[in-house]
Design a protein around this motif. Structure first.
Motif, mmCIF file in Angstrom:
data_model
loop_
_atom_site.group_PDB
_atom_site.id
_atom_site.type_symbol
_atom_site.label_atom_id
_atom_site.label_comp_id
_atom_site.label_asym_id
_atom_site.label_seq_id
_atom_site.Cartn_x
_atom_site.Cartn_y
_atom_site.Cartn_z
ATOM 1 N N PHE A 125 -9.018 11.347 -9.770
ATOM 2 C CA PHE A 125 -7.624 11.701 -10.036
ATOM 3 C C PHE A 125 -7.252 11.291 -11.461
ATOM 4 O O PHE A 125 -6.715 10.214 -11.695
ATOM 5 N N TYR A 126 -7.548 12.173 -12.414
ATOM 6 C CA TYR A 126 -7.159 12.006 -13.813
ATOM 7 C C TYR A 126 -7.646 10.689 -14.416
ATOM 8 O O TYR A 126 -7.100 10.221 -15.420
ATOM 9 N N GLY A 127 -8.627 10.039 -13.812
ATOM 10 C CA GLY A 127 -9.110 8.767 -14.317
ATOM 11 C C GLY A 127 -8.172 7.597 -14.080
ATOM 12 O O GLY A 127 -8.398 6.496 -14.597
ATOM 13 N N LEU A 128 -7.128 7.801 -13.285
ATOM 14 C CA LEU A 128 -6.166 6.730 -13.012
ATOM 15 C C LEU A 128 -6.728 5.761 -11.966
ATOM 16 O O LEU A 128 -7.549 6.139 -11.132
ATOM 17 N N PRO A 129 -6.279 4.502 -11.974
ATOM 18 C CA PRO A 129 -6.789 3.485 -11.038
ATOM 19 C C PRO A 129 -6.194 3.635 -9.641
ATOM 20 O O PRO A 129 -5.408 2.804 -9.170
ATOM 21 N N VAL A 130 -6.543 4.731 -8.972
ATOM 22 C CA VAL A 130 -6.084 5.014 -7.608
ATOM 23 C C VAL A 130 -7.286 5.468 -6.792
ATOM 24 O O VAL A 130 -8.331 5.817 -7.350
ATOM 25 N N LYS A 131 -7.112 5.485 -5.466
ATOM 26 C CA LYS A 131 -8.104 6.089 -4.578
ATOM 27 C C LYS A 131 -7.531 7.409 -4.090
ATOM 28 O O LYS A 131 -6.401 7.447 -3.591
ATOM 29 N N ARG A 168 0.852 -1.193 0.000
ATOM 30 C CA ARG A 168 0.000 0.000 0.000
ATOM 31 C C ARG A 168 0.891 1.248 0.000
ATOM 32 O O ARG A 168 1.644 1.468 0.947
ATOM 33 N N ILE A 169 0.770 2.038 -1.057
ATOM 34 C CA ILE A 169 1.590 3.237 -1.222
ATOM 35 C C ILE A 169 0.694 4.465 -1.128
ATOM 36 O O ILE A 169 -0.326 4.559 -1.811
ATOM 37 N N LEU A 170 1.088 5.403 -0.286
ATOM 38 C CA LEU A 170 0.380 6.667 -0.100
ATOM 39 C C LEU A 170 1.203 7.791 -0.726
ATOM 40 O O LEU A 170 2.414 7.875 -0.499
ATOM 41 N N ILE A 171 0.536 8.656 -1.499
ATOM 42 C CA ILE A 171 1.203 9.772 -2.167
ATOM 43 C C ILE A 171 0.609 11.085 -1.670
ATOM 44 O O ILE A 171 -0.606 11.205 -1.495
ATOM 45 N N THR A 172 1.475 12.060 -1.458
ATOM 46 C CA THR A 172 1.029 13.428 -1.179
ATOM 47 C C THR A 172 1.939 14.397 -1.913
ATOM 48 O O THR A 172 2.868 13.996 -2.631
ATOM 49 N N ASN A 173 1.703 15.689 -1.736
ATOM 50 C CA ASN A 173 2.587 16.715 -2.292
ATOM 51 C C ASN A 173 2.297 18.039 -1.598
ATOM 52 O O ASN A 173 1.495 18.086 -0.647
ATOM 53 N N ASP A 174 2.951 19.118 -2.034
ATOM 54 C CA ASP A 174 2.600 20.439 -1.504
ATOM 55 C C ASP A 174 2.148 21.395 -2.605
ATOM 56 O O ASP A 174 1.810 22.548 -2.332
ATOM 57 N N ASP A 175 2.125 20.919 -3.846
ATOM 58 C CA ASP A 175 1.678 21.761 -4.957
ATOM 59 C C ASP A 175 0.180 21.644 -5.211
ATOM 60 O O ASP A 175 -0.351 22.331 -6.092
ATOM 61 N N GLY A 176 -0.490 20.788 -4.463
ATOM 62 C CA GLY A 176 -1.926 20.614 -4.626
ATOM 63 C C GLY A 176 -2.278 19.392 -5.454
ATOM 64 O O GLY A 176 -1.494 18.940 -6.298
ATOM 65 N N ILE A 177 -3.461 18.863 -5.217
ATOM 66 C CA ILE A 177 -3.850 17.597 -5.834
ATOM 67 C C ILE A 177 -4.010 17.701 -7.341
ATOM 68 O O ILE A 177 -3.956 16.695 -8.056
ATOM 69 N N GLU A 178 -4.171 18.913 -7.872
ATOM 70 C CA GLU A 178 -4.321 19.085 -9.316
ATOM 71 C C GLU A 178 -2.975 19.289 -10.016
ATOM 72 O O GLU A 178 -2.922 19.450 -11.237
ATOM 73 N N ALA A 200 4.406 6.814 -12.439
ATOM 74 C CA ALA A 200 5.606 6.005 -12.221
ATOM 75 C C ALA A 200 5.319 4.834 -11.283
ATOM 76 O O ALA A 200 5.761 3.701 -11.521
ATOM 77 N N LEU A 201 4.557 5.086 -10.224
ATOM 78 C CA LEU A 201 4.270 4.037 -9.244
ATOM 79 C C LEU A 201 3.287 3.005 -9.788
ATOM 80 O O LEU A 201 3.313 1.841 -9.380
ATOM 81 N N ASP A 236 1.718 -5.486 -7.964
ATOM 82 C CA ASP A 236 1.251 -5.801 -6.609
ATOM 83 C C ASP A 236 1.283 -4.590 -5.681
ATOM 84 O O ASP A 236 1.796 -4.646 -4.558
ATOM 85 N N THR A 237 0.754 -3.479 -6.164
ATOM 86 C CA THR A 237 0.673 -2.273 -5.337
ATOM 87 C C THR A 237 -0.731 -1.689 -5.387
ATOM 88 O O THR A 237 -1.436 -1.812 -6.397
ATOM 89 N N GLU A 238 -1.132 -1.071 -4.291
ATOM 90 C CA GLU A 238 -2.340 -0.261 -4.230
ATOM 91 C C GLU A 238 -1.900 1.184 -4.012
ATOM 92 O O GLU A 238 -1.116 1.456 -3.100
ATOM 93 N N ILE A 239 -2.411 2.088 -4.822
ATOM 94 C CA ILE A 239 -1.990 3.479 -4.763
ATOM 95 C C ILE A 239 -3.109 4.322 -4.163
ATOM 96 O O ILE A 239 -4.246 4.303 -4.645
ATOM 97 N N TYR A 240 -2.764 5.085 -3.128
ATOM 98 C CA TYR A 240 -3.682 6.028 -2.491
ATOM 99 C C TYR A 240 -3.066 7.414 -2.583
ATOM 100 O O TYR A 240 -1.855 7.580 -2.394
ATOM 101 N N ILE A 241 -3.895 8.409 -2.835
ATOM 102 C CA ILE A 241 -3.427 9.786 -2.923
ATOM 103 C C ILE A 241 -4.224 10.647 -1.952
ATOM 104 O O ILE A 241 -5.458 10.646 -1.984
ATOM 105 N N VAL A 242 -3.528 11.336 -1.076
ATOM 106 C CA VAL A 242 -4.150 12.292 -0.160
ATOM 107 C C VAL A 242 -3.286 13.547 -0.217
ATOM 108 O O VAL A 242 -2.152 13.555 0.250
#
Length: 266
Positions: free
Chosen positions: A61-67, A3-13, A23-24, A29-35
């Protein structure tokens, strides 16, 4: 399943976080989460929100297979809220990536950077964290071949996370040069370049804006992140979150104001 969690400081857009997710998503065998923050939060450091309520909102999120969720807070808020609110106790994230930031985070930038604070907050919570920044401040819409550049790097980090080989209390600060893929000279360990720019204020009207002056790039006499980056290397710095100066701590036993009853035994 990792389980991989992604964040940033430039904003979700921001485009950088999309490139990181792409890239991820090449990993198996990974699940991608973005907060990530609802809006840009550059330069907020490790600020967390106490005086208003955080409201995670599901986000396409851009139609990508993530939550994905957007949060009305800072990057550290995003990681903290995700860990405590969005993941079950037995399904916490295994790894956190923060970025890809517009522009670098070199040297003492790690103290101001919201990107770095996302990775640092992960480590505080016991999860390995990696911050990624790209040297495209003056070409912000162009992420070039950054996905291909970081694929071997993120693959290695995920494999080490699966094996439990990433040390605790360390986050990794990665800076990527804005050059074509075939001009990247390598991926190398680097020390923080703490004095590679000078702060100054420029007056505009009645106000003052913080600016920076950068010196010429120095020869590679030392493995400093700024010089390595500007010479075409991807620079990676392990940053320990325990900032205690232990050698000075021991010397303080001899300071006049340290009472003998307060000295450590042994």
């Amino acid at each position: 399943m990792l389980r991989i969690l992604i964040t940033n400081d430039d904003g979700i857009e921001a485009l950088g976080i999309k490139r990181l997710a792409e890239a991820l998503l090449t990993l198996e065998d990974t699940e991608i989460y973005i907060v990530a923050p609802q809006e840009e939060k550059s330069g907020v450091g490790h600020g967390v929100t106490f005086r208003s309520a955080l409201e995670p909102q599901k986000h396409d999120f851009y139609g990508l297979p993530v939550k994905a969720w957007a949060i009305n807070g800072n990057p550290a808020d995003c990681i903290k809220a995700a860990y405590h609110l969005l993941f079950e106790d037995d399904q916490k994230p295994d790894l956190v990536f923060s970025g890809i930031n517009v522009g670098t985070n070199l040297g003492r930038d790690i103290y101001y950077s919201g990107t770095c604070s996302g990775a640092r907050e992960a480590v505080i919570l016991g999860v390995p964290g990696i911050a990624l920044s790209y040297d495209n401040w003056f070409d912000q819409d162009n992420y070039g071949e950054v996905v291909q550049m970081i694929q071997p790097l993120v693959k290695d980090f995920t494999e080490k996370a699966l094996k439990g080989e990433l040390p605790q209390q360390v986050f990794w600060n990665v800076n990527i040069p804005h050059v074509p893929l075939d001009e990247v000279k390598g991926i190398v360990p680097a020390s923080l370049s703490l004095n590679h720019y000078v702060d100054k204020y420029n007056q505009e009207g009645a106000g003052y804006f913080l600016m920076r002056e950068y010196p010429a790039v120095m020869p590679l006499a030392e493995p400093l992140d700024y010089d390595l980056l500007k010479n075409g290397y991807i620079a990676i710095t392990p940053v320990h979150i325990d900032a205690t100066d232990r050698s000075l701590l021991k010397q303080m036993d001899e300071w006049s104001f340290v009472k003998s009853s307060g000295k450590r035994e042994g």
